[in-house]
Design a protein around this motif. Sequence first.
Motif, short mmCIF file in Angstrom:
data_model
loop_
_atom_site.label_atom_id
_atom_site.label_comp_id
_atom_site.label_asym_id
_atom_site.label_seq_id
_atom_site.Cartn_x
_atom_site.Cartn_y
_atom_site.Cartn_z
N ALA A 129 0.86 -1.19 0.00
CA ALA A 129 0.00 0.00 0.00
C ALA A 129 0.89 1.24 0.00
O ALA A 129 1.95 1.25 0.63
N ARG A 130 0.45 2.27 -0.70
CA ARG A 130 1.26 3.48 -0.78
C ARG A 130 0.38 4.69 -0.57
O ARG A 130 -0.82 4.66 -0.78
N SER A 131 1.02 5.77 -0.16
CA SER A 131 0.29 7.02 0.07
C SER A 131 0.97 8.16 -0.68
O SER A 131 2.18 8.15 -0.91
N ILE A 132 0.17 9.14 -1.03
CA ILE A 132 0.65 10.39 -1.59
C ILE A 132 0.22 11.50 -0.64
O ILE A 132 -0.96 11.58 -0.27
N GLU A 133 1.17 12.32 -0.22
CA GLU A 133 0.88 13.42 0.71
C GLU A 133 1.01 14.76 0.00
O GLU A 133 1.96 14.97 -0.76
N VAL A 134 0.07 15.64 0.25
CA VAL A 134 0.09 16.98 -0.34
C VAL A 134 0.23 17.99 0.79
O VAL A 134 -0.61 18.03 1.71
N TRP A 135 1.28 18.81 0.72
CA TRP A 135 1.61 19.74 1.80
C TRP A 135 1.49 21.18 1.32
O TRP A 135 1.75 21.48 0.16
N GLN A 136 1.14 22.04 2.26
CA GLN A 136 1.15 23.48 2.00
C GLN A 136 1.59 24.17 3.29
O GLN A 136 0.97 24.00 4.33
N VAL A 141 -2.39 18.92 3.72
CA VAL A 141 -3.68 19.48 3.31
C VAL A 141 -4.43 18.57 2.33
O VAL A 141 -5.57 18.88 1.94
N GLY A 142 -3.83 17.47 1.95
CA GLY A 142 -4.51 16.55 1.04
C GLY A 142 -3.69 15.29 0.86
O GLY A 142 -2.54 15.21 1.30
N GLY A 143 -4.30 14.31 0.23
CA GLY A 143 -3.58 13.07 -0.02
C GLY A 143 -4.49 11.97 -0.51
O GLY A 143 -5.71 12.13 -0.59
N LEU A 144 -3.88 10.85 -0.81
CA LEU A 144 -4.62 9.67 -1.26
C LEU A 144 -3.79 8.44 -0.95
O LEU A 144 -2.59 8.53 -0.70
N TYR A 145 -4.46 7.30 -0.93
CA TYR A 145 -3.73 6.05 -0.71
C TYR A 145 -4.41 4.93 -1.50
O TYR A 145 -5.56 5.05 -1.95
#
Length: 217
Positions: A129-136, A141-145
């Motif tokens: 399983a992997r995740s994507i992190e969105v930073w500000q 502030v956002g992401g998906l897995y």
Amino acid sequence: MIRLDENEISFPDPAQYDGHEGIIAFGGDLSLERVWFAYQNGIFPWFDPGDEILWWCPDPRFVIFPDELKVSKSMRKILDKKVFTITENQNFAEVIRNCREINRRGQEGTWLSDELIETFTTLHHYGFARSIEVWQNDELVGGLYGLQIGKVFCGESMFSKVSNASKAGFIHFVETHKNDLKLIDCQSHTDHLESLGARMIPKRDFLKILHENNERR
């Protein structure tokens, strides 16, 4: 529908069994072995916590082919300006927690139970399983897995606390890994993903692509 035996990890063949409205089985458990086996065969759990576990393989299937990704001019500007910083597999636990807790319009509660989160987290530790992190400004502030099945990525959930955050993360993921991905499984229709190029394909076509590109079967 077929009731699963908790002591046996098996499912009806989704290529041969349509079930009811995409539900092909119920019951069983959410053990790592069963969940991983299910996804390898195009099946995923989706149910309200506290209710019977339901296992789905809908027909048609909502997917996106990496080379069909649509990026609007406004989103391209956001990506080019680097409004967000995007990372991968840096904070899986916070991404899945936010996916469970974020308020969604027209939706009460969440399908992500504690047991399912534990299973996905363990699959992440094993590299499945992997995740994507969105930073500000150093804030998540956002992401998906989702789960990686060979060259097919099974997207599970995403969240966004500011406008365009999850969309930026998704686009970044697809563009970064497009040479390693044959297909992204979006499971069920959303306008959000349709705007990015997702479309319906017959279940038989989805299963064929999944099996042909599953390097871990």
